[in-house]
Structure formats: C-alpha cells, structure tokens
Scaffold this motif. Structure first.
Motif, short mmCIF file in Angstrom:
data_model
loop_
_atom_site.label_atom_id
_atom_site.label_comp_id
_atom_site.label_asym_id
_atom_site.label_seq_id
_atom_site.Cartn_x
_atom_site.Cartn_y
_atom_site.Cartn_z
N SER A 152 0.82 -1.20 0.00
CA SER A 152 0.00 0.00 0.00
C SER A 152 0.86 1.26 0.00
N MET A 153 1.91 1.28 0.81
CA MET A 153 2.80 2.44 0.86
C MET A 153 3.48 2.67 -0.49
N ALA A 154 3.88 1.59 -1.14
CA ALA A 154 4.56 1.72 -2.44
C ALA A 154 3.61 2.27 -3.49
N LYS A 155 2.36 1.83 -3.46
CA LYS A 155 1.38 2.30 -4.45
C LYS A 155 0.99 3.74 -4.21
N THR A 156 0.58 4.04 -2.98
CA THR A 156 0.04 5.36 -2.69
C THR A 156 1.09 6.47 -2.75
N ALA A 157 2.35 6.11 -2.59
CA ALA A 157 3.42 7.11 -2.66
C ALA A 157 3.48 7.76 -4.05
N LYS A 158 2.99 7.04 -5.05
CA LYS A 158 3.05 7.53 -6.43
C LYS A 158 1.78 8.27 -6.85
N TYR A 159 0.76 8.26 -6.00
CA TYR A 159 -0.52 8.84 -6.40
C TYR A 159 -0.48 10.37 -6.43
N THR A 160 -1.11 10.90 -7.45
CA THR A 160 -1.23 12.35 -7.60
C THR A 160 -2.58 12.81 -7.03
N LYS A 161 -2.79 14.10 -7.04
CA LYS A 161 -4.07 14.64 -6.59
C LYS A 161 -5.21 14.07 -7.43
N GLU A 162 -4.97 13.94 -8.75
CA GLU A 162 -6.00 13.41 -9.64
C GLU A 162 -6.29 11.94 -9.32
N ASP A 163 -5.26 11.20 -8.95
CA ASP A 163 -5.46 9.80 -8.57
C ASP A 163 -6.36 9.70 -7.33
N TRP A 164 -6.08 10.55 -6.34
CA TRP A 164 -6.87 10.51 -5.12
C TRP A 164 -8.31 10.95 -5.37
N GLU A 165 -8.50 11.89 -6.29
CA GLU A 165 -9.86 12.31 -6.63
C GLU A 165 -10.62 11.17 -7.29
N ARG A 166 -9.93 10.43 -8.16
CA ARG A 166 -10.55 9.26 -8.80
C ARG A 166 -10.91 8.21 -7.76
N ILE A 167 -9.98 7.94 -6.87
CA ILE A 167 -10.21 6.95 -5.82
C ILE A 167 -11.39 7.36 -4.95
N ASN A 168 -11.43 8.62 -4.58
CA ASN A 168 -12.53 9.11 -3.74
C ASN A 168 -13.87 8.98 -4.45
N GLU A 169 -13.88 9.28 -5.75
CA GLU A 169 -15.12 9.19 -6.53
C GLU A 169 -15.66 7.76 -6.55
N VAL A 170 -14.78 6.79 -6.78
CA VAL A 170 -15.20 5.38 -6.82
C VAL A 170 -15.66 4.93 -5.44
N GLN A 171 -14.90 5.29 -4.43
CA GLN A 171 -15.21 4.89 -3.07
C GLN A 171 -16.57 5.43 -2.62
N MET A 172 -16.83 6.70 -2.91
CA MET A 172 -18.08 7.30 -2.50
C MET A 172 -19.26 6.74 -3.29
N GLN A 173 -19.03 6.34 -4.54
CA GLN A 173 -20.11 5.73 -5.33
C GLN A 173 -20.48 4.37 -4.74
N ASN A 174 -19.46 3.59 -4.34
CA ASN A 174 -19.74 2.30 -3.70
C ASN A 174 -20.51 2.49 -2.41
N LEU A 175 -20.12 3.49 -1.64
CA LEU A 175 -20.80 3.76 -0.37
C LEU A 175 -22.23 4.21 -0.61
N LYS A 176 -22.42 5.04 -1.61
CA LYS A 176 -23.77 5.51 -1.95
C LYS A 176 -24.67 4.35 -2.34
N ASP A 177 -24.14 3.43 -3.16
CA ASP A 177 -24.92 2.26 -3.60
C ASP A 177 -25.27 1.38 -2.40
N LEU A 178 -24.30 1.17 -1.52
CA LEU A 178 -24.53 0.36 -0.33
C LEU A 178 -25.60 0.98 0.57
#
Length: 255
Positions: A152-178
């Motif tokens: 996880s540390m190796a992956k997230t160390a490379k993430y940009t702001k746009e990556d985190w925005e994408r991740i947040n969008e997917v995560q919140m959509q899953n939560l909304k559906d649930l």
C-alpha cells in the motif's frame, strides 16, 4: 462542588452508559464515590470530560486520548489551542463540502451544470493528507511489518491529486450504492448487495494492496469493533456499519 453521574450526563450531553464505560476503561474515573457507591464527579473531572469530547471530535481513539490525558506533561491550555485550530480548519472544510453538496443537488434537479472538476472542488487534497498523518503512527505500529502495508505504501506514494480524486469518486459511489440498498431494506445476502461488496474488495486490491477474502473478512469485523470505523459508516445511516460487515462476512464465506 460535586456532580452526580446524572448531572454530568445532562451537562455534557452524553449517556450514562458512556460515562460508566469511560470509568470502566480508566478514561474518566470519578473523583469520589459515596458510601453507597454512587459516582461523584469533581470540577476537574468535568474539565477532563470536555477534553475527552474535544479529542473525540478530532477522531482520536479512546486509548490514545487516555495516553494524552494521563501524560504528566499534558497542558490543557496547549490542548485547547490545538483543538481550536484544528476544529476551525475542519469547520471551514465542511462548509465548503456543504456548499458543494447544495450545488450538486441543484445540478441533479436541473440547475446549473457542473463539470467534473467542479464536482470535487471541496475535497482538499492537502487537508486529506494532513488528516491521514494523524493515523500514520498507529497504522505503522499495527501493520508496518505486513506485506499489505508495504504494498500500500509503495502504491500510494506515487498517487497524484487526480489519482486521489478518482479513488474518492469510486469509493463514494460504492458507499452511496450500499447506503441506498440498506435504506431500501435489501438483505445483506442479496446479489445486489454482494455485487457492491465485490466491487469494494476489488477496489482495495486495485488501488492499495491485494485483499484476499480472509483479509477482507477481518476488515469487515473492524468496521464494527473499531468505534472510528463504525461511527464513519453509521453517520450515513445508523446501523450501516453492521450491515456492511454482515454483507462482507457472507461474501467471504462464498469465496
């Protein structure tokens, strides 16, 4: 001046059960007890309770709050200054998110159209990183030697702001559906719920670390045993954390 447990509960807006639990774990032990065993809180106890509640608002775990308050070097003035600063920053952020929610609602109802960038203007990347730092020591202590943590540390160390925005969008959509399925009283073993759970596990594997069913099962249990996770999910719908855990446990038995 002394306060009874009922007076303190009413004064602070907490339950009697909460005060008894704080006493049990040594977080807030009443100054004295009567011969009949009734708790009597001092003004110092009440001041300490205020600190407990401030730290809880900042998402500190109870064990960590106890460590802080039991430290001989603890200074209430310094703590209040820190708490005031952090709460003001959080209030400003929530105000932005509240406005974003209103604008998004207006867009859904046919108002002004929003572009994709505007949909995330309230999610402050730097603020998110700052809040993550609050938990870094605890996460490293609990999982620092695991392969999942290192991956996880190796992956997230490379993430940009746009990556985190994408991740947040997917995560919140899953939560909304649930949340929608939960509010519709769809059973946790329903295929629609299980599809959301499957997406969630794959989301973790794709973006953070390989998440086999056994690891996912433990994660689901943590959603109900760790009060921070439980509070996070239950703020969207009371009981959602337990529902999600039940769905995860069922999912993992089928894998």
């Amino acid at each position: 001046m002394g306060y009874t447990v009922n007076q303190v509960a009413k004064l602070a807006g907490v339950t009697l059960r909460t005060l008894r639990y704080y006493d049990k774990i040594g977080l807030l032990t009443p100054h004295t007890r009567t011969e009949a065993g009734y708790r009597i809180y001092s003004q110092e106890d009440v001041d300490k309770l205020q600190q407990v509640l401030f730290f809880k608002e900042l998402d500190f775990p109870l064990a960590r709050i106890r460590e802080i308050l039991d430290n001989p070097l603890f200074d209430r003035r310094d703590a209040l200054k820190m708490q005031s600063d952090y709460l003001e920053k959080r209030a400003a952020r929530y105000l932005k998110l509240s406005q974003l929610a209103r604008e998004t609602l207006s867009n859904l109802e046919g108002g002004n159209k929003m572009n994709k960038k505007d949909m995330f203007k309230g999610f402050d990347y730097d603020q998110m990183l700052e809040e993550q730092k609050q938990y870094e020591d605890e996460v490293k202590e609990r999982w620092g030697n695991t392969d999942a943590y290192k991956e996880s540390m190796a992956k997230t160390a490379k993430y940009t702001k746009e990556d985190w925005e994408r991740i947040n969008e997917v995560q919140m959509q899953n939560l909304k559906d649930l949340c929608e399925l939960y509010n519709a009283k769809v059973p946790h073993d329903d295929p629609r719920v299980q599809e959301v759970v499957d997406r969630s596990r794959k989301f973790i594997s794709d973006n953070f670390y390989d998440c086999p069913p056994e690891a996912f099962r433990c994660m689901g249990q943590m959603y109900v045993t760790d009060e921070r996770f439980a509070a996070y999910y239950d703020k969207f719908a009371p009981g959602l954390a337990s529902y999600y855990n039940d769905a995860i446990q069922y999912y993992c038995t089928k894998k």
